[in-house]
Design an enzyme around this catalytic site. Sequence first.
Site, short mmCIF file in Angstrom:
data_model
loop_
_atom_site.label_atom_id
_atom_site.label_comp_id
_atom_site.label_asym_id
_atom_site.label_seq_id
_atom_site.Cartn_x
_atom_site.Cartn_y
_atom_site.Cartn_z
N LYS A 209 -9.02 2.15 5.05
CA LYS A 209 -7.87 3.32 4.97
C LYS A 209 -8.90 4.59 4.97
CE LYS A 209 -4.60 0.18 2.46
NZ LYS A 209 -4.10 -0.25 1.24
N SER B 37 0.72 -1.23 -0.09
CA SER B 37 -0.11 -0.04 0.18
C SER B 37 0.84 1.23 -0.12
CB SER B 37 -0.82 0.08 1.10
OG SER B 37 -1.91 -1.06 1.14
#
Length: 783
Positions: free
Chosen positions: A726, A683
């Site tokens: 997120k 990520s």
Amino acid sequence: MVEKETSISTRTIPLIPLRGLNVFPYMVIHFDVGRERSINALEEAMVNDQLVFLVAQKEAEVNAPTLEDLYEVGTIAKIKQMLKLPGDTIRVLVEGISRGKITHVVQETPYFQVEIEEKTYKTEMEVDSETEALMRSVVDSFEEYVEVSNKISSEILITIAEIEMPGRLADTIASNVFIKPGQKQEILEAFDPVVRLEILYKILLEEIEILEIEKKINNRVKKQINKVQKEYYLREQLKAIQKELGEDEGIVEEVAEYKEKLNKLKFPKDIHEKIDREIDRLLKLSPASAETGVIRNYIDWALNLPWTKETKDKLELKKSAEILDEDHYGLKKVKERILEYLAIRQLAKSMKGPILCLVGPPGVGKTSIAKSIARSLNRKFVRMSLGGVRDEAEIRGHRRTYVGAIPGRIISSIRQAGTKNPLFLLDEIDKLASDFRGDPASALLEVLDPEQNHDFTDHFMEMPFNLSKVMFITTANTLDTIPRPLLDRMEVIRIAGYTEEEKLNIVSKYLLPKQIKEHGLKPEMLKVSEKALRDIINYYTREAGVRNLERQIANLCRKVAKRVVEEKLKMIRISPANLAKYLGKPIYRYEMANQKDEVGVVRGLAWTMVGGDTLSIEVTPMKGNGKLVLTGQLGDVMKESARAGISYIRSREEALKIDPEFHTNLDIHIHIPEGATPKDGPSAGITMATAVISALTNIPVYKDVAMTGEITLRGRVLPVGGIKEKVLAANRAGIKKVLLPIENKRDLEEIPENVKKKMEFVFVDHMDEVLEHALKRSVKDED
């Protein structure tokens, strides 16, 4: 000698109808007469020559027969004796003389008087060989009949042996065999002696065959009865011996109780037979034997399992939806899936139970969701925690050869539920372990496969149990540690963390009222303002779920309860102003967006097992010889992403206006704070690349921008997972703009609307677009 018909004569005599009785010539018999017409016929005969015509009724039940109810052929008999009995009944002794056939009815009242045709025979010639053979065959058959039947005295055989006339032989034998009245009538109607013998021979052979079959059946039944009597006798002896030895006297009674319970309950045939055999084994063993306890334990388990018992599902969608909404706020996707299952059950009654896997961070309510589903379905709820389970026997049970063997926890939980279709929660399935005792995850493959679990066999029970109607729900924090074959059998439903608004609704509707009640307070004693609740959510907890939030609410209630008791207060109000008085100083600061635009500092977004989180990635270039230093407990994937970012930057040195020799005269240090926490995943690829470019170009990064995505050597931005978690983490940290890979655009549907309104989402496909939105000024603007 053969009987030859010599003359036919007619005579008129009274008739007496007989019920179920046939009288033959040469036969002496007595019977009772009670019907008025029969008595009148008897009296008329006694006045004249004492002769009566005896003929059988076709149906014995008819009380007042007419001529149609009587056979045509009967026997002329002479009355030998009469005896009056109480109740207007006369007992008569008669002797049959000859056959006769009714030709005309003279009168029917006050008694039957008929004209009959009588045939008489006399001996004229020797018996031919064919008739002699037939007579011998009939005599032999009769002797066999007497032997098999055991109902006729063997003395009759002496009388039979002296008879030489075929007709008389047939009549004498026919009068002594136990055959149906219809068969006797058939013999009576045969005037020809040879024909009469042939009919009798055929009947005798049939009767012998039937009697032999009957004898076999009787012998078999007798053996069974003898066996039962023998077992009873032996059991009584066993009881007496056990009593003398001072051993367990109740073993026989115990077995009888087991048998009674077994017969009362409904079991599949093969299960019934297996349990029955085990109960019988209990009798054969000594009460002091160790195996007796094992068998007794086994029988108790087998009799108490719900082999056929199940609860009826509530198939009311509206009511189920109300229950789910009553217990949980939000979780739209989970509720939809449950209602879909209920709708299908209404249409297809025999649908197999689904295997749902609820995946999400701790504290989001996975276990309580399963309880609500059970309540909405009207099913029993059982829970089995798999955390740290290493032994395969925990799932499949121990074999009975081991001391202290018991069934596995699957069968134990089914017994605890009391039904064959409970809702079965397998908690923490991602935390299964394996060692030398086996692999529990592999044992679960059969349990969680709808095509196999209809005959799940526990090692202890050794009998297949149907698990196909059980609704299995599993929970996990992550899918990474679940073996792929096991994961393939489950339908995954992800539960992300809650937003601030969702937490506010959960705490005000569920957690606060629950804790007020558990701490002995009344609702009016504690009033917490909405702003105070938001402060508890933002400054005293930092989690995706609500578990710590509930602990803080419980902490608040304890403090309030103490004040209520000590100061005799009737009500306490909690506001942001006095919140610290009860919960102490704030623990967290969620407004963690950088205070100012900084060079080499970029906010990244990451997914963890406890929900989403933000990562502050810092880069500092230093004089050196081109080393890349990575600190902050980075995993292999993050290290590779960092190297890929450096390679991309070197390939774009000119376009990015970076010193071409930076990789030889500078060391680059990439650091992610909170070094004690391990971090890994793809990520942060574009985040680290942006931080390096910012540090090398000395261009600040916007303080309120966060990003996530993987980078390729060509600068393409690749999609990543956990977008909802997120984005929620970015929202909690006060981020205003989020850069996401363009291929993750579809994941925006899962983001709550109130979060979407607060933030700006930019979808990027290449690193150039990332730099355009992240850096405060364009690289191209540099001198």
